[in-house]
Design a protein around this motif. Structure first.
Motif, PDB file in Angstrom:
ATOM      1  N   VAL A  26     -12.315  19.939 -12.961  1.00 31.88           N
ATOM      2  CA  VAL A  26     -13.704  20.419 -13.223  1.00 31.88           C
ATOM      3  C   VAL A  26     -14.222  20.482 -14.290  1.00 31.88           C
ATOM      4  CG1 VAL A  26     -15.394  21.381 -12.424  1.00 31.88           C
ATOM      5  CG2 VAL A  26     -14.191  21.136 -10.513  1.00 31.88           C
ATOM      6  N   GLU A  27     -13.383  21.209 -14.937  1.00 30.77           N
ATOM      7  CA  GLU A  27     -13.423  21.399 -16.035  1.00 30.77           C
ATOM      8  C   GLU A  27     -13.274  20.702 -17.256  1.00 30.77           C
ATOM      9  OE1 GLU A  27     -11.867  25.215 -17.889  1.00 30.77           O
ATOM     10  OE2 GLU A  27     -12.489  26.343 -15.743  1.00 30.77           O
ATOM     11  N   GLU A  28     -11.722  19.756 -17.169  1.00 34.34           N
ATOM     12  CA  GLU A  28     -11.680  18.924 -18.286  1.00 34.34           C
ATOM     13  C   GLU A  28     -11.762  17.616 -18.346  1.00 34.34           C
ATOM     14  OE1 GLU A  28      -7.492  19.363 -19.175  1.00 34.34           O
ATOM     15  OE2 GLU A  28      -7.506  22.300 -18.950  1.00 34.34           O
ATOM     16  N   LYS A  29     -12.365  17.065 -16.589  1.00 31.14           N
ATOM     17  CA  LYS A  29     -12.913  15.285 -16.457  1.00 31.14           C
ATOM     18  C   LYS A  29     -11.811  15.150 -16.304  1.00 31.14           C
ATOM     19  CE  LYS A  29     -16.812  16.276 -13.810  1.00 31.14           C
ATOM     20  NZ  LYS A  29     -16.500  17.542 -13.729  1.00 31.14           N
ATOM     21  N   PRO A  30     -10.302  15.030 -16.980  1.00 29.43           N
ATOM     22  CA  PRO A  30      -9.379  13.767 -16.861  1.00 29.43           C
ATOM     23  C   PRO A  30      -9.520  12.426 -17.200  1.00 29.43           C
ATOM     24  CG  PRO A  30      -8.204  15.009 -15.054  1.00 29.43           C
ATOM     25  CD  PRO A  30      -9.987  16.052 -15.674  1.00 29.43           C
ATOM     26  N   PHE A  31     -10.413  11.997 -16.145  1.00 26.49           N
ATOM     27  CA  PHE A  31     -10.960  11.125 -15.045  1.00 26.49           C
ATOM     28  C   PHE A  31     -12.466  10.693 -15.315  1.00 26.49           C
ATOM     29  CE2 PHE A  31      -7.677  12.768 -11.915  1.00 26.49           C
ATOM     30  CZ  PHE A  31      -6.771  12.042 -12.559  1.00 26.49           C
ATOM     31  N   SER A  32     -12.328  10.749 -16.390  1.00 30.98           N
ATOM     32  CA  SER A  32     -13.635  10.607 -16.747  1.00 30.98           C
ATOM     33  C   SER A  32     -14.041   9.105 -17.095  1.00 30.98           C
ATOM     34  CB  SER A  32     -14.528  11.258 -17.686  1.00 30.98           C
ATOM     35  OG  SER A  32     -15.679  11.118 -18.556  1.00 30.98           O
ATOM     36  N   GLY A  33     -14.898   8.270 -16.171  1.00 20.32           N
ATOM     37  CA  GLY A  33     -15.239   6.754 -16.690  1.00 20.32           C
ATOM     38  C   GLY A  33     -14.140   6.311 -16.163  1.00 20.32           C
ATOM     39  N   MET A  34     -13.579   6.535 -15.112  1.00 21.52           N
ATOM     40  CA  MET A  34     -12.393   5.978 -14.577  1.00 21.52           C
ATOM     41  C   MET A  34     -12.358   5.332 -13.296  1.00 21.52           C
ATOM     42  SD  MET A  34      -8.572   7.400 -16.598  1.00 21.52           S
ATOM     43  CE  MET A  34      -8.458   6.709 -17.890  1.00 21.52           C
ATOM     44  N   THR A  35     -11.701   4.231 -12.661  1.00 17.96           N
ATOM     45  CA  THR A  35     -11.849   4.539 -11.166  1.00 17.96           C
ATOM     46  C   THR A  35     -10.849   4.739 -10.780  1.00 17.96           C
ATOM     47  OG1 THR A  35     -13.804   2.482 -11.306  1.00 17.96           O
ATOM     48  CG2 THR A  35     -12.729   2.286  -9.900  1.00 17.96           C
ATOM     49  N   ILE A  36      -9.963   5.028  -9.941  1.00 15.05           N
ATOM     50  CA  ILE A  36      -8.783   4.947  -8.904  1.00 15.05           C
ATOM     51  C   ILE A  36      -9.241   4.484  -7.834  1.00 15.05           C
ATOM     52  CG2 ILE A  36      -6.909   6.957  -7.952  1.00 15.05           C
ATOM     53  CD1 ILE A  36      -7.744   8.691 -10.499  1.00 15.05           C
ATOM     54  N   VAL A  60     -13.775   6.623  -7.114  1.00 13.84           N
ATOM     55  CA  VAL A  60     -12.643   5.874  -5.703  1.00 13.84           C
ATOM     56  C   VAL A  60     -12.624   5.765  -5.329  1.00 13.84           C
ATOM     57  CG1 VAL A  60     -11.012   7.652  -4.342  1.00 13.84           C
ATOM     58  CG2 VAL A  60     -11.434   9.292  -6.562  1.00 13.84           C
ATOM     59  N   HIS A  61     -12.150   4.549  -5.080  1.00 16.14           N
ATOM     60  CA  HIS A  61     -12.236   3.695  -3.590  1.00 16.14           C
ATOM     61  C   HIS A  61     -10.748   3.675  -3.073  1.00 16.14           C
ATOM     62  CE1 HIS A  61     -15.605   1.288  -5.462  1.00 16.14           C
ATOM     63  NE2 HIS A  61     -15.873   1.538  -6.678  1.00 16.14           N
ATOM     64  N   ILE A  62     -11.183   4.321  -1.684  1.00 16.52           N
ATOM     65  CA  ILE A  62      -9.789   4.268  -0.050  1.00 16.52           C
ATOM     66  C   ILE A  62      -9.726   4.155   0.644  1.00 16.52           C
ATOM     67  CG2 ILE A  62     -10.973   6.444  -0.137  1.00 16.52           C
ATOM     68  CD1 ILE A  62      -7.835   7.417   0.187  1.00 16.52           C
ATOM     69  N   THR A  63      -8.822   3.203   1.004  1.00 13.51           N
ATOM     70  CA  THR A  63      -8.891   2.912   2.226  1.00 13.51           C
ATOM     71  C   THR A  63      -7.493   3.132   2.440  1.00 13.51           C
ATOM     72  OG1 THR A  63      -8.231   0.643   3.536  1.00 13.51           O
ATOM     73  CG2 THR A  63      -7.474   0.238   1.264  1.00 13.51           C
ATOM     74  N   GLY A  64      -6.488   2.792   4.615  1.00 16.21           N
ATOM     75  CA  GLY A  64      -5.922   2.974   5.018  1.00 16.21           C
ATOM     76  C   GLY A  64      -4.574   2.374   4.434  1.00 16.21           C
ATOM     77  N   CYS A  65      -3.615   2.650   4.506  1.00 21.44           N
ATOM     78  CA  CYS A  65      -1.997   2.485   4.306  1.00 21.44           C
ATOM     79  C   CYS A  65      -1.360   2.286   5.337  1.00 21.44           C
ATOM     80  CB  CYS A  65      -1.167   2.969   3.565  1.00 21.44           C
ATOM     81  SG  CYS A  65      -0.279   4.726   3.751  1.00 21.44           S
ATOM     82  N   ASN A  66      -1.851   2.086   6.716  1.00 21.83           N
ATOM     83  CA  ASN A  66      -1.122   1.708   7.943  1.00 21.83           C
ATOM     84  C   ASN A  66      -2.248   1.642   8.907  1.00 21.83           C
ATOM     85  OD1 ASN A  66      -0.181   2.796  10.662  1.00 21.83           O
ATOM     86  ND2 ASN A  66       1.693   2.819   9.748  1.00 21.83           N
ATOM     87  N   PRO A  67      -2.577   0.553   9.467  1.00 22.72           N
ATOM     88  CA  PRO A  67      -3.844   0.541  10.614  1.00 22.72           C
ATOM     89  C   PRO A  67      -4.186   1.373  11.617  1.00 22.72           C
ATOM     90  CG  PRO A  67      -2.768  -2.020  10.240  1.00 22.72           C
ATOM     91  CD  PRO A  67      -1.853  -0.414   9.666  1.00 22.72           C
ATOM     92  N   LEU A  68      -3.499   2.308  12.184  1.00 29.40           N
ATOM     93  CA  LEU A  68      -3.628   3.341  13.069  1.00 29.40           C
ATOM     94  C   LEU A  68      -3.398   4.533  11.908  1.00 29.40           C
ATOM     95  CD1 LEU A  68      -0.561   1.779  16.367  1.00 29.40           C
ATOM     96  CD2 LEU A  68      -3.531   1.542  15.970  1.00 29.40           C
ATOM     97  N   ALA A 107     -13.721  -3.646  -6.903  1.00 30.20           N
ATOM     98  CA  ALA A 107     -13.856  -1.805  -7.919  1.00 30.20           C
ATOM     99  C   ALA A 107     -13.104  -2.283  -9.461  1.00 30.20           C
ATOM    100  CB  ALA A 107     -14.314  -0.861  -7.117  1.00 30.20           C
ATOM    101  N   ARG A 108     -11.519  -2.530  -9.266  1.00 31.70           N
ATOM    102  CA  ARG A 108     -11.277  -2.647 -10.400  1.00 31.70           C
ATOM    103  C   ARG A 108      -9.950  -2.115 -11.132  1.00 31.70           C
ATOM    104  NH1 ARG A 108     -11.360  -8.373 -12.300  1.00 31.70           N
ATOM    105  NH2 ARG A 108     -10.540  -7.515 -14.518  1.00 31.70           N
ATOM    106  N   PRO A 109     -10.056  -0.983 -10.676  1.00 30.83           N
ATOM    107  CA  PRO A 109      -9.210   0.483 -10.849  1.00 30.83           C
ATOM    108  C   PRO A 109      -8.141   0.579 -11.354  1.00 30.83           C
ATOM    109  CG  PRO A 109      -7.906  -0.684  -8.444  1.00 30.83           C
ATOM    110  CD  PRO A 109      -9.346  -1.463  -9.003  1.00 30.83           C
ATOM    111  N   ALA A 110      -8.403   1.899 -12.783  1.00 28.40           N
ATOM    112  CA  ALA A 110      -7.763   1.579 -14.107  1.00 28.40           C
ATOM    113  C   ALA A 110      -6.275   2.535 -13.239  1.00 28.40           C
ATOM    114  CB  ALA A 110      -8.994   2.266 -14.641  1.00 28.40           C
ATOM    115  N   ILE A 111      -6.390   3.081 -12.031  1.00 24.96           N
ATOM    116  CA  ILE A 111      -4.786   3.857 -11.855  1.00 24.96           C
ATOM    117  C   ILE A 111      -4.758   3.218 -10.137  1.00 24.96           C
ATOM    118  CG2 ILE A 111      -4.280   6.202 -10.652  1.00 24.96           C
ATOM    119  CD1 ILE A 111      -5.568   7.452 -13.829  1.00 24.96           C
ATOM    120  N   THR A 112      -3.769   2.793  -9.998  1.00 24.51           N
ATOM    121  CA  THR A 112      -3.768   2.891  -8.332  1.00 24.51           C
ATOM    122  C   THR A 112      -2.687   3.990  -7.999  1.00 24.51           C
ATOM    123  OG1 THR A 112      -1.356   1.957  -8.392  1.00 24.51           O
ATOM    124  CG2 THR A 112      -4.062   0.241  -8.124  1.00 24.51           C
TER     125      THR A 112
END
Length: 408
Positions: A26-36, A60-68, A107-112
Protein backbone atom coordinates in the motif's frame (compact mmCIF):
# COMPACT_ATOMS: atom_id res chain seq x y z
CA UNK A 1 -21.93 -9.12 3.78
CA UNK A 2 -22.47 -11.51 0.88
CA UNK A 3 -21.18 -15.09 1.12
CA UNK A 4 -18.10 -14.44 -1.04
CA UNK A 5 -17.10 -11.44 1.06
CA UNK A 6 -17.56 -13.48 4.24
CA UNK A 7 -15.31 -16.25 2.90
CA UNK A 8 -12.61 -13.75 1.94
CA UNK A 9 -12.79 -12.03 5.34
CA UNK A 10 -12.48 -15.41 7.09
CA UNK A 11 -9.39 -16.31 5.07
CA UNK A 12 -7.81 -12.90 5.54
CA UNK A 13 -7.77 -13.14 9.33
CA UNK A 14 -5.62 -16.29 9.14
CA UNK A 15 -3.15 -14.89 6.59
CA UNK A 16 -0.89 -12.60 8.66
CA UNK A 17 2.12 -12.89 6.35
CA UNK A 18 0.21 -11.71 3.31
CA UNK A 19 -1.38 -8.97 5.43
CA UNK A 20 2.09 -7.73 6.40
CA UNK A 21 3.16 -7.66 2.76
CA UNK A 22 -0.04 -5.84 1.81
CA UNK A 23 0.72 -3.03 4.26
CA UNK A 24 4.08 -2.44 2.58
CA UNK A 25 2.54 -2.69 -0.90
CA UNK A 26 0.00 0.00 0.00
CA UNK A 27 2.84 2.38 0.84
CA UNK A 28 5.29 1.49 -1.93
CA UNK A 29 2.92 0.61 -4.84
CA UNK A 30 5.41 -1.71 -6.62
CA UNK A 31 2.89 -2.52 -9.38
CA UNK A 32 1.79 1.04 -10.11
CA UNK A 33 0.63 1.31 -13.72
CA UNK A 34 0.98 -2.47 -14.31
CA UNK A 35 -1.59 -5.08 -15.30
CA UNK A 36 -1.32 -8.55 -13.78
CA UNK A 37 -3.04 -11.50 -15.49
CA UNK A 38 -3.81 -14.53 -13.35
CA UNK A 39 -5.11 -18.07 -13.88
CA UNK A 40 -5.47 -19.60 -10.41
CA UNK A 41 -8.04 -21.50 -8.37
CA UNK A 42 -10.49 -18.69 -7.66
CA UNK A 43 -11.43 -19.20 -4.03
CA UNK A 44 -11.13 -17.23 -0.79
CA UNK A 45 -7.40 -17.55 -0.18
CA UNK A 46 -6.59 -16.64 -3.76
CA UNK A 47 -8.83 -13.60 -3.32
CA UNK A 48 -6.60 -12.35 -0.51
CA UNK A 49 -3.58 -12.60 -2.83
CA UNK A 50 -5.47 -10.75 -5.56
CA UNK A 51 -6.43 -7.99 -3.12
CA UNK A 52 -2.78 -7.73 -2.03
CA UNK A 53 -1.58 -7.24 -5.60
CA UNK A 54 -4.29 -4.67 -6.28
CA UNK A 55 -3.30 -2.85 -3.09
CA UNK A 56 0.19 -2.63 -4.60
CA UNK A 57 -1.16 -0.62 -7.53
CA UNK A 58 -1.89 -3.42 -10.01
CA UNK A 59 -4.90 -3.73 -12.29
CA UNK A 60 -5.69 -7.44 -11.87
CA UNK A 61 -7.53 -9.66 -14.34
CA UNK A 62 -8.14 -13.20 -13.09
CA UNK A 63 -9.78 -16.41 -14.23
CA UNK A 64 -9.70 -20.01 -13.08
CA UNK A 65 -7.06 -22.65 -13.77
CA UNK A 66 -9.46 -25.58 -13.40
CA UNK A 67 -13.10 -25.71 -14.57
CA UNK A 68 -14.31 -27.11 -11.24
CA UNK A 69 -12.23 -25.23 -8.66
CA UNK A 70 -13.89 -21.81 -8.81
CA UNK A 71 -16.12 -20.67 -5.94
CA UNK A 72 -18.65 -18.54 -7.80
CA UNK A 73 -19.52 -16.35 -4.83
CA UNK A 74 -15.85 -15.49 -4.32
CA UNK A 75 -15.40 -14.75 -8.03
CA UNK A 76 -18.41 -12.44 -7.88
CA UNK A 77 -17.09 -10.68 -4.77
CA UNK A 78 -13.71 -10.11 -6.41
CA UNK A 79 -15.35 -8.56 -9.43
CA UNK A 80 -16.80 -5.82 -7.22
CA UNK A 81 -13.35 -4.72 -6.00
CA UNK A 82 -11.75 -1.65 -7.52
CA UNK A 83 -9.02 -2.60 -9.96
CA UNK A 84 -9.99 -6.30 -10.05
CA UNK A 85 -11.77 -8.10 -12.88
CA UNK A 86 -12.84 -11.74 -12.48
CA UNK A 87 -13.93 -14.00 -15.35
CA UNK A 88 -13.94 -17.37 -13.57
CA UNK A 89 -17.02 -19.60 -13.39
CA UNK A 90 -17.41 -23.04 -11.87
CA UNK A 91 -18.35 -25.74 -14.37
CA UNK A 92 -17.12 -23.85 -17.43
CA UNK A 93 -16.86 -25.84 -20.64
CA UNK A 94 -13.49 -26.14 -22.36
CA UNK A 95 -14.53 -23.38 -24.78
CA UNK A 96 -15.71 -21.11 -21.95
CA UNK A 97 -12.55 -21.84 -19.96
CA UNK A 98 -10.24 -20.66 -22.76
CA UNK A 99 -12.53 -17.76 -23.61
CA UNK A 100 -12.04 -16.53 -20.04
CA UNK A 101 -8.27 -16.93 -20.38
CA UNK A 102 -8.47 -14.85 -23.56
CA UNK A 103 -10.33 -12.13 -21.66
CA UNK A 104 -7.44 -11.99 -19.19
CA UNK A 105 -4.97 -11.77 -22.06
CA UNK A 106 -7.02 -9.07 -23.80
CA UNK A 107 -5.89 -6.83 -20.91
CA UNK A 108 -2.29 -7.32 -22.14
CA UNK A 109 -0.75 -8.16 -18.75
CA UNK A 110 2.81 -7.17 -17.91
CA UNK A 111 3.05 -10.01 -15.36
CA UNK A 112 1.39 -13.43 -15.52
CA UNK A 113 0.64 -15.62 -12.53
CA UNK A 114 -0.22 -19.21 -13.40
CA UNK A 115 -1.21 -22.45 -11.70
CA UNK A 116 -0.62 -25.06 -14.40
CA UNK A 117 0.83 -22.79 -17.11
CA UNK A 118 -2.34 -22.37 -19.16
CA UNK A 119 -1.91 -18.60 -19.48
CA UNK A 120 1.67 -18.92 -20.70
CA UNK A 121 0.72 -21.79 -23.01
CA UNK A 122 -2.04 -19.68 -24.54
CA UNK A 123 0.29 -16.71 -24.98
CA UNK A 124 2.88 -18.82 -26.80
CA UNK A 125 0.35 -20.55 -29.08
CA UNK A 126 -2.93 -18.78 -29.80
CA UNK A 127 -2.17 -15.33 -28.35
CA UNK A 128 1.33 -14.42 -29.47
CA UNK A 129 0.08 -10.86 -29.90
CA UNK A 130 0.46 -10.53 -26.10
CA UNK A 131 4.13 -11.55 -25.98
CA UNK A 132 5.55 -8.06 -26.31
CA UNK A 133 3.51 -6.86 -23.32
CA UNK A 134 4.78 -9.45 -20.84
CA UNK A 135 7.77 -8.66 -18.64
CA UNK A 136 7.70 -12.07 -16.93
CA UNK A 137 5.59 -14.50 -14.97
CA UNK A 138 5.26 -16.72 -11.91
CA UNK A 139 4.23 -20.38 -11.82
CA UNK A 140 2.61 -21.93 -8.77
CA UNK A 141 2.57 -25.69 -9.24
CA UNK A 142 4.68 -28.72 -10.17
CA UNK A 143 2.82 -29.54 -13.37
CA UNK A 144 3.29 -26.02 -14.66
CA UNK A 145 7.00 -26.08 -13.89
CA UNK A 146 7.40 -29.37 -15.78
CA UNK A 147 5.74 -27.81 -18.82
CA UNK A 148 7.80 -24.63 -18.54
CA UNK A 149 11.11 -26.47 -18.28
CA UNK A 150 10.18 -28.47 -21.38
CA UNK A 151 9.46 -25.19 -23.19
CA UNK A 152 12.71 -23.64 -22.00
CA UNK A 153 14.72 -26.69 -23.05
CA UNK A 154 13.32 -26.35 -26.56
CA UNK A 155 14.03 -22.62 -26.60
CA UNK A 156 10.32 -21.87 -26.91
CA UNK A 157 9.83 -19.85 -23.70
CA UNK A 158 10.02 -16.18 -24.61
CA UNK A 159 10.13 -14.48 -21.20
CA UNK A 160 11.42 -15.19 -17.66
CA UNK A 161 9.21 -17.14 -15.26
CA UNK A 162 9.86 -17.54 -11.54
CA UNK A 163 9.34 -21.12 -10.31
CA UNK A 164 7.36 -20.35 -7.16
CA UNK A 165 6.61 -24.06 -6.82
CA UNK A 166 10.26 -25.01 -6.37
CA UNK A 167 11.03 -23.17 -3.12
CA UNK A 168 11.42 -24.89 0.26
CA UNK A 169 8.50 -22.83 1.59
CA UNK A 170 6.26 -24.32 -1.12
CA UNK A 171 7.54 -27.88 -0.87
CA UNK A 172 7.71 -28.22 2.90
CA UNK A 173 4.33 -26.67 3.69
CA UNK A 174 2.05 -26.29 0.68
CA UNK A 175 2.88 -29.62 -0.96
CA UNK A 176 3.33 -31.75 2.14
CA UNK A 177 0.83 -30.36 4.64
CA UNK A 178 -1.51 -28.53 2.27
CA UNK A 179 -2.05 -31.34 -0.23
CA UNK A 180 -2.06 -34.02 2.45
CA UNK A 181 -4.66 -32.46 4.74
CA UNK A 182 -6.92 -30.91 2.10
CA UNK A 183 -7.09 -34.01 -0.09
CA UNK A 184 -8.02 -36.22 2.84
CA UNK A 185 -10.55 -33.68 4.08
CA UNK A 186 -12.27 -33.60 0.69
CA UNK A 187 -12.29 -37.39 0.40
CA UNK A 188 -13.82 -37.75 3.85
CA UNK A 189 -16.44 -35.01 3.50
CA UNK A 190 -17.47 -36.22 0.02
CA UNK A 191 -17.73 -39.92 0.86
CA UNK A 192 -18.27 -40.00 4.65
CA UNK A 193 -16.08 -43.11 4.77
CA UNK A 194 -13.60 -44.08 7.48
CA UNK A 195 -9.89 -43.78 6.66
CA UNK A 196 -8.70 -45.92 9.58
CA UNK A 197 -8.01 -49.50 8.59
CA UNK A 198 -8.30 -48.86 4.84
CA UNK A 199 -5.68 -49.86 2.30
CA UNK A 200 -4.73 -46.42 1.02
CA UNK A 201 -2.72 -46.39 -2.23
CA UNK A 202 -0.70 -43.25 -3.01
CA UNK A 203 0.66 -43.00 -6.55
CA UNK A 204 3.86 -40.97 -6.46
CA UNK A 205 6.12 -40.12 -3.53
CA UNK A 206 7.09 -36.55 -4.32
CA UNK A 207 6.36 -33.86 -1.79
CA UNK A 208 2.59 -34.10 -2.35
CA UNK A 209 2.50 -37.89 -2.20
CA UNK A 210 4.77 -37.90 0.84
CA UNK A 211 2.46 -35.56 2.73
CA UNK A 212 -0.64 -37.51 1.75
CA UNK A 213 0.92 -40.83 2.80
CA UNK A 214 2.00 -39.42 6.17
CA UNK A 215 -1.41 -37.86 6.88
CA UNK A 216 -3.30 -41.00 5.85
CA UNK A 217 -1.14 -43.14 8.10
CA UNK A 218 -1.78 -40.76 11.00
CA UNK A 219 -5.51 -41.46 10.52
CA UNK A 220 -4.92 -45.20 10.78
CA UNK A 221 -4.71 -46.13 7.10
CA UNK A 222 -2.46 -48.93 5.86
CA UNK A 223 -0.56 -47.02 3.20
CA UNK A 224 0.88 -48.43 -0.02
CA UNK A 225 3.12 -46.27 -2.23
CA UNK A 226 3.72 -46.79 -5.95
CA UNK A 227 6.63 -45.08 -7.69
CA UNK A 228 8.76 -45.03 -10.84
CA UNK A 229 11.76 -43.27 -9.27
CA UNK A 230 13.97 -45.81 -7.44
CA UNK A 231 15.22 -43.20 -4.96
CA UNK A 232 11.76 -42.07 -3.96
CA UNK A 233 10.59 -45.68 -3.77
CA UNK A 234 13.46 -46.47 -1.41
CA UNK A 235 12.65 -43.36 0.63
CA UNK A 236 9.03 -44.49 0.98
CA UNK A 237 10.24 -47.92 2.13
CA UNK A 238 12.58 -46.37 4.70
CA UNK A 239 9.72 -44.16 5.88
CA UNK A 240 7.79 -47.30 6.73
CA UNK A 241 5.35 -47.62 3.83
CA UNK A 242 4.65 -50.65 1.67
CA UNK A 243 6.11 -50.17 -1.81
CA UNK A 244 4.93 -52.05 -4.89
CA UNK A 245 3.80 -51.56 -8.46
CA UNK A 246 0.33 -50.24 -9.22
CA UNK A 247 -0.48 -53.58 -10.87
CA UNK A 248 0.23 -55.33 -7.57
CA UNK A 249 -1.60 -52.68 -5.52
CA UNK A 250 -4.71 -52.67 -7.70
CA UNK A 251 -6.51 -55.59 -6.05
CA UNK A 252 -5.47 -54.49 -2.52
CA UNK A 253 -6.51 -50.85 -2.39
CA UNK A 254 -9.68 -49.46 -0.88
CA UNK A 255 -8.76 -45.85 -1.74
CA UNK A 256 -6.43 -44.72 -4.53
CA UNK A 257 -5.04 -41.18 -4.80
CA UNK A 258 -2.79 -40.10 -7.67
CA UNK A 259 -0.20 -37.37 -7.03
CA UNK A 260 2.25 -37.81 -9.91
CA UNK A 261 1.48 -34.92 -12.26
CA UNK A 262 1.79 -37.46 -15.08
CA UNK A 263 -0.74 -39.17 -17.32
CA UNK A 264 -2.33 -42.66 -17.35
CA UNK A 265 -1.64 -43.75 -13.76
CA UNK A 266 -4.91 -45.66 -13.28
CA UNK A 267 -6.05 -47.16 -16.58
CA UNK A 268 -8.10 -49.91 -18.22
CA UNK A 269 -5.76 -52.63 -16.99
CA UNK A 270 -6.33 -51.60 -13.37
CA UNK A 271 -10.07 -50.89 -13.07
CA UNK A 272 -11.44 -54.42 -13.62
CA UNK A 273 -9.12 -55.80 -10.92
CA UNK A 274 -10.22 -53.36 -8.21
CA UNK A 275 -12.37 -54.22 -5.21
CA UNK A 276 -16.07 -53.54 -5.35
CA UNK A 277 -16.47 -50.02 -3.94
CA UNK A 278 -12.91 -48.82 -4.60
CA UNK A 279 -12.60 -45.02 -4.35
CA UNK A 280 -10.40 -43.15 -6.83
CA UNK A 281 -9.21 -39.56 -6.44
CA UNK A 282 -6.60 -37.34 -8.04
CA UNK A 283 -4.43 -34.80 -6.24
CA UNK A 284 -2.37 -33.88 -9.32
CA UNK A 285 -3.11 -30.72 -11.26
CA UNK A 286 -4.74 -32.02 -14.46
CA UNK A 287 -7.43 -34.67 -14.90
CA UNK A 288 -5.21 -37.06 -16.86
CA UNK A 289 -4.02 -39.40 -14.11
CA UNK A 290 -7.22 -41.45 -13.96
CA UNK A 291 -8.63 -42.62 -17.31
CA UNK A 292 -12.20 -41.52 -16.67
CA UNK A 293 -13.02 -41.61 -20.39
CA UNK A 294 -12.34 -45.37 -20.50
CA UNK A 295 -14.56 -45.93 -17.47
CA UNK A 296 -17.38 -43.93 -19.02
CA UNK A 297 -17.12 -45.85 -22.27
CA UNK A 298 -16.99 -49.34 -20.72
CA UNK A 299 -19.15 -49.13 -17.59
CA UNK A 300 -22.28 -51.26 -17.44
CA UNK A 301 -23.95 -48.31 -15.74
CA UNK A 302 -23.06 -44.95 -14.24
CA UNK A 303 -24.51 -43.11 -11.27
CA UNK A 304 -23.70 -39.42 -10.69
CA UNK A 305 -23.85 -37.90 -7.21
CA UNK A 306 -22.44 -34.65 -5.85
CA UNK A 307 -18.72 -35.06 -6.30
CA UNK A 308 -18.90 -38.82 -7.00
CA UNK A 309 -19.31 -40.71 -10.27
CA UNK A 310 -19.89 -44.44 -9.84
CA UNK A 311 -18.97 -46.76 -12.71
CA UNK A 312 -20.13 -50.39 -12.56
CA UNK A 313 -17.83 -52.90 -14.28
CA UNK A 314 -18.87 -56.58 -14.26
CA UNK A 315 -21.01 -55.95 -11.21
CA UNK A 316 -18.32 -54.09 -9.27
CA UNK A 317 -18.56 -50.39 -8.47
CA UNK A 318 -15.65 -48.00 -8.92
CA UNK A 319 -16.20 -44.52 -7.44
CA UNK A 320 -14.35 -41.56 -8.99
CA UNK A 321 -14.28 -38.29 -7.06
CA UNK A 322 -14.47 -34.84 -8.68
CA UNK A 323 -14.44 -36.26 -12.23
CA UNK A 324 -10.77 -37.13 -11.73
CA UNK A 325 -9.87 -33.48 -11.20
CA UNK A 326 -8.13 -31.98 -8.16
CA UNK A 327 -9.96 -33.65 -5.31
CA UNK A 328 -9.17 -30.97 -2.75
CA UNK A 329 -10.78 -28.23 -4.84
CA UNK A 330 -13.11 -29.78 -7.40
CA UNK A 331 -15.49 -31.62 -5.07
CA UNK A 332 -18.64 -29.60 -4.22
CA UNK A 333 -17.35 -28.88 -0.70
CA UNK A 334 -13.64 -28.85 -1.51
CA UNK A 335 -11.95 -25.89 0.15
CA UNK A 336 -8.41 -26.33 -1.13
CA UNK A 337 -5.32 -26.09 1.03
CA UNK A 338 -5.65 -24.81 4.60
CA UNK A 339 -5.58 -21.04 4.94
CA UNK A 340 -2.32 -20.82 6.91
CA UNK A 341 -0.50 -22.91 4.31
CA UNK A 342 -1.65 -20.72 1.44
CA UNK A 343 -0.63 -17.64 3.40
CA UNK A 344 2.95 -18.81 2.96
CA UNK A 345 2.71 -19.85 -0.69
CA UNK A 346 0.84 -16.73 -1.74
CA UNK A 347 3.31 -14.56 0.18
CA UNK A 348 6.08 -16.08 -1.92
CA UNK A 349 3.89 -15.52 -4.98
CA UNK A 350 3.29 -11.84 -4.17
CA UNK A 351 6.98 -11.15 -3.52
CA UNK A 352 8.01 -13.05 -6.65
CA UNK A 353 5.62 -10.91 -8.69
CA UNK A 354 7.24 -7.84 -7.14
CA UNK A 355 10.65 -9.26 -8.10
CA UNK A 356 9.48 -9.62 -11.71
CA UNK A 357 8.08 -6.08 -11.68
CA UNK A 358 11.46 -4.71 -10.57
CA UNK A 359 13.90 -7.05 -12.33
CA UNK A 360 12.02 -8.92 -15.04
CA UNK A 361 13.51 -6.88 -17.86
CA UNK A 362 17.01 -7.83 -16.64
CA UNK A 363 16.33 -11.59 -16.69
CA UNK A 364 16.85 -13.88 -19.64
CA UNK A 365 13.90 -15.92 -20.94
CA UNK A 366 13.63 -19.20 -19.05
CA UNK A 367 12.73 -20.65 -15.66
CA UNK A 368 14.29 -18.85 -12.67
CA UNK A 369 14.47 -19.81 -9.01
CA UNK A 370 12.79 -17.69 -6.37
CA UNK A 371 15.55 -15.59 -4.76
CA UNK A 372 16.44 -17.25 -1.45
CA UNK A 373 16.01 -13.93 0.35
CA UNK A 374 12.31 -13.97 -0.57
CA UNK A 375 11.79 -17.55 0.61
CA UNK A 376 13.68 -16.97 3.86
CA UNK A 377 11.95 -13.64 4.37
CA UNK A 378 8.51 -15.26 4.21
CA UNK A 379 9.60 -17.81 6.82
CA UNK A 380 10.78 -15.01 9.12
CA UNK A 381 7.50 -13.12 8.70
CA UNK A 382 5.62 -16.28 9.68
CA UNK A 383 7.83 -16.83 12.72
CA UNK A 384 7.18 -13.23 13.75
CA UNK A 385 3.43 -13.74 13.36
CA UNK A 386 3.66 -16.83 15.57
CA UNK A 387 5.73 -15.00 18.17
CA UNK A 388 8.64 -17.40 17.71
CA UNK A 389 12.33 -16.51 17.92
CA UNK A 390 15.29 -18.40 16.48
CA UNK A 391 19.04 -18.20 16.90
CA UNK A 392 21.35 -16.31 14.54
CA UNK A 393 24.86 -17.22 13.52
CA UNK A 394 27.63 -15.40 15.33
CA UNK A 395 30.41 -13.78 13.26
CA UNK A 396 32.71 -16.68 14.23
CA UNK A 397 30.12 -19.21 13.08
CA UNK A 398 29.64 -17.41 9.76
CA UNK A 399 33.39 -17.40 9.23
CA UNK A 400 33.63 -21.09 10.07
CA UNK A 401 30.84 -22.03 7.68
CA UNK A 402 32.36 -20.03 4.81
CA UNK A 403 35.98 -21.09 5.27
CA UNK A 404 37.88 -23.99 3.76
CA UNK A 405 41.04 -23.47 5.84
CA UNK A 406 39.61 -24.34 9.26
CA UNK A 407 40.01 -28.07 9.85
CA UNK A 408 40.23 -30.52 12.73
Amino acid sequence: MESGDLKIAWARQYMPVLSSIRKRFVEEKPFSGMTIGMALHVEAKTAVLVETLAAGGAEVHITGCNPLSTQDDVATALDTREGIHSYARRGASVEEYYAAIDRVLDARPAITIDDGMDLIFRIHTERRDVLDSVIGGCEETTTGIHRLRAMAQEGALRFPVVAVNDTPMKHFFDNVHGTGESSLASIMITTNILIAGKRFVVAGYGYCGRGLAQKARSLGARVIVTEVDPRRALQAHMDGFEVMTMDDATHLGDIFVTTTGNTSILTERHFPKMKDGAILANAGHFNVEIDVDWLAAHADSTVHRDGVDTYVLDGKAVHVLAEGRLVNLATPKGMGHPVEVMDLSFAVQALSAEFIAKHGRELAPGVHDVPSAIDEGVARLKLDALGLSIDRLTPDQETYMSSWTIGT
